[in-house]
Design a protein around this motif. Sequence first.
Motif, PDB file in Angstrom:
ATOM      1  N   ALA A   5      17.107  40.323  34.694  1.00 33.42           N
ATOM      2  CA  ALA A   5      16.014  40.945  34.441  1.00 33.42           C
ATOM      3  C   ALA A   5      14.636  40.517  35.316  1.00 33.42           C
ATOM      4  O   ALA A   5      13.971  41.573  35.895  1.00 33.42           O
ATOM      5  N   ARG A   6      14.712  39.399  35.794  1.00 36.15           N
ATOM      6  CA  ARG A   6      13.835  38.738  36.686  1.00 36.15           C
ATOM      7  C   ARG A   6      13.977  39.561  38.173  1.00 36.15           C
ATOM      8  O   ARG A   6      12.995  39.786  38.796  1.00 36.15           O
ATOM      9  N   ILE A   7      15.356  39.613  38.519  1.00 40.45           N
ATOM     10  CA  ILE A   7      15.609  40.088  39.672  1.00 40.45           C
ATOM     11  C   ILE A   7      15.238  41.696  39.740  1.00 40.45           C
ATOM     12  O   ILE A   7      14.887  41.947  40.824  1.00 40.45           O
ATOM     13  N   VAL A   8      15.698  42.396  38.671  1.00 43.77           N
ATOM     14  CA  VAL A   8      15.297  43.536  38.572  1.00 43.77           C
ATOM     15  C   VAL A   8      13.526  43.992  38.630  1.00 43.77           C
ATOM     16  O   VAL A   8      13.321  44.552  39.608  1.00 43.77           O
ATOM     17  N   ARG A   9      12.833  43.195  38.290  1.00 42.71           N
ATOM     18  CA  ARG A   9      11.418  43.126  38.169  1.00 42.71           C
ATOM     19  C   ARG A   9      10.884  42.770  39.676  1.00 42.71           C
ATOM     20  O   ARG A   9      10.094  43.453  40.017  1.00 42.71           O
ATOM     21  N   ARG A  10      11.575  41.867  40.155  1.00 43.94           N
ATOM     22  CA  ARG A  10      11.114  41.675  41.572  1.00 43.94           C
ATOM     23  C   ARG A  10      11.378  42.708  42.366  1.00 43.94           C
ATOM     24  O   ARG A  10      10.534  43.147  43.345  1.00 43.94           O
ATOM     25  N   LEU A  11      12.527  43.302  42.417  1.00 43.50           N
ATOM     26  CA  LEU A  11      13.138  44.266  43.266  1.00 43.50           C
ATOM     27  C   LEU A  11      12.125  45.621  42.960  1.00 43.50           C
ATOM     28  O   LEU A  11      11.672  46.251  44.133  1.00 43.50           O
ATOM     29  N   ALA A  12      11.421  45.992  41.724  1.00 40.52           N
ATOM     30  CA  ALA A  12      10.975  46.937  41.243  1.00 40.52           C
ATOM     31  C   ALA A  12       9.372  46.685  41.899  1.00 40.52           C
ATOM     32  O   ALA A  12       8.798  47.686  42.511  1.00 40.52           O
ATOM     33  N   ALA A  13       8.850  45.410  42.003  1.00 37.39           N
ATOM     34  CA  ALA A  13       7.488  45.302  42.423  1.00 37.39           C
ATOM     35  C   ALA A  13       7.753  45.517  43.841  1.00 37.39           C
ATOM     36  O   ALA A  13       6.775  45.995  44.557  1.00 37.39           O
ATOM     37  N   LEU A  14       8.945  44.813  44.671  1.00 33.27           N
ATOM     38  CA  LEU A  14       8.757  44.971  46.029  1.00 33.27           C
ATOM     39  C   LEU A  14       8.991  46.753  46.547  1.00 33.27           C
ATOM     40  O   LEU A  14       8.222  47.036  47.387  1.00 33.27           O
ATOM     41  N   GLU A  15       9.763  47.198  45.552  1.00 39.20           N
ATOM     42  CA  GLU A  15       9.764  48.880  46.073  1.00 39.20           C
ATOM     43  C   GLU A  15       8.429  49.319  45.743  1.00 39.20           C
ATOM     44  O   GLU A  15       7.942  50.359  46.744  1.00 39.20           O
ATOM     45  N   GLU A  16       7.736  49.153  44.825  1.00 36.06           N
ATOM     46  CA  GLU A  16       6.443  49.883  44.631  1.00 36.06           C
ATOM     47  C   GLU A  16       5.359  49.293  45.702  1.00 36.06           C
ATOM     48  O   GLU A  16       4.628  50.072  46.226  1.00 36.06           O
ATOM     49  N   ARG A  17       5.308  47.981  46.211  1.00 31.46           N
ATOM     50  CA  ARG A  17       4.716  47.667  47.173  1.00 31.46           C
ATOM     51  C   ARG A  17       5.080  48.593  48.525  1.00 31.46           C
ATOM     52  O   ARG A  17       4.183  49.031  49.445  1.00 31.46           O
ATOM     53  N   TYR A  18       6.431  48.794  48.995  1.00 30.48           N
ATOM     54  CA  TYR A  18       6.722  49.571  49.872  1.00 30.48           C
ATOM     55  C   TYR A  18       6.086  51.122  49.681  1.00 30.48           C
ATOM     56  O   TYR A  18       5.633  51.553  50.932  1.00 30.48           O
ATOM     57  N   TYR A  19       6.215  51.558  48.688  1.00 30.36           N
ATOM     58  CA  TYR A  19       5.671  52.965  48.511  1.00 30.36           C
ATOM     59  C   TYR A  19       4.325  53.110  48.756  1.00 30.36           C
ATOM     60  O   TYR A  19       3.503  53.957  49.257  1.00 30.36           O
ATOM     61  N   ARG A  20       3.385  52.000  48.272  1.00 31.78           N
ATOM     62  CA  ARG A  20       1.965  52.011  48.235  1.00 31.78           C
ATOM     63  C   ARG A  20       1.694  51.870  49.781  1.00 31.78           C
ATOM     64  O   ARG A  20       0.515  52.386  50.304  1.00 31.78           O
ATOM     65  N   ALA A  21       2.365  51.303  50.722  1.00 26.40           N
ATOM     66  CA  ALA A  21       2.342  50.965  52.072  1.00 26.40           C
ATOM     67  C   ALA A  21       2.579  52.234  52.750  1.00 26.40           C
ATOM     68  O   ALA A  21       1.897  52.531  54.131  1.00 26.40           O
ATOM     69  N   LEU A  22       3.096  53.655  52.348  1.00 24.83           N
ATOM     70  CA  LEU A  22       3.628  54.839  53.027  1.00 24.83           C
ATOM     71  C   LEU A  22       2.139  55.388  53.242  1.00 24.83           C
ATOM     72  O   LEU A  22       1.369  55.573  52.330  1.00 24.83           O
ATOM     73  N   THR A  23       2.002  55.974  54.253  1.00 24.53           N
ATOM     74  CA  THR A  23       0.753  56.807  54.704  1.00 24.53           C
ATOM     75  C   THR A  23       1.344  58.300  54.807  1.00 24.53           C
ATOM     76  O   THR A  23       2.322  58.531  54.959  1.00 24.53           O
ATOM     77  N   ALA A  24       0.287  59.199  54.564  1.00 25.72           N
ATOM     78  CA  ALA A  24       0.555  60.465  54.714  1.00 25.72           C
ATOM     79  C   ALA A  24       0.816  60.883  56.185  1.00 25.72           C
ATOM     80  O   ALA A  24       0.334  60.182  56.931  1.00 25.72           O
ATOM     81  N   PRO A  25       1.906  61.656  56.470  1.00 27.39           N
ATOM     82  CA  PRO A  25       2.060  61.923  57.868  1.00 27.39           C
ATOM     83  C   PRO A  25       1.128  62.728  58.568  1.00 27.39           C
ATOM     84  O   PRO A  25       0.460  63.473  57.948  1.00 27.39           O
ATOM     85  N   ASP A  26       1.088  62.837  59.703  1.00 27.95           N
ATOM     86  CA  ASP A  26      -0.069  63.152  60.539  1.00 27.95           C
ATOM     87  C   ASP A  26       0.188  64.708  60.679  1.00 27.95           C
ATOM     88  O   ASP A  26      -0.721  65.828  60.651  1.00 27.95           O
TER      89      ASP A  26
END
Length: 91
Positions: A5-26
Amino acid sequence: GGIVARIVRRLAALEERYYRALTAPDVLIVLRVDPEIAVARKPEEAPEFVRARWREIWDVDWDAVPAHVVDASRSAAEVLSDAKALVWSEL
């Protein structure tokens, strides 16, 4: 909360950070093509799979998105020319 469960939570948090870092395409270019042309161009893929992807593209209201929709049923050279012109017009 076991270790899994801890690993799953950490992976989910990491995935969420990656998605927040994505910007809209030019420039967003959408290539739309008749489903039967798409099936003919992808003989190595199951026709049902190609048609399902086609529906995903055709079901979107592209007028609500800042996208350039290109008719990809034409020759590769024509489609590439349009795509290049769109990219250059955005620079």
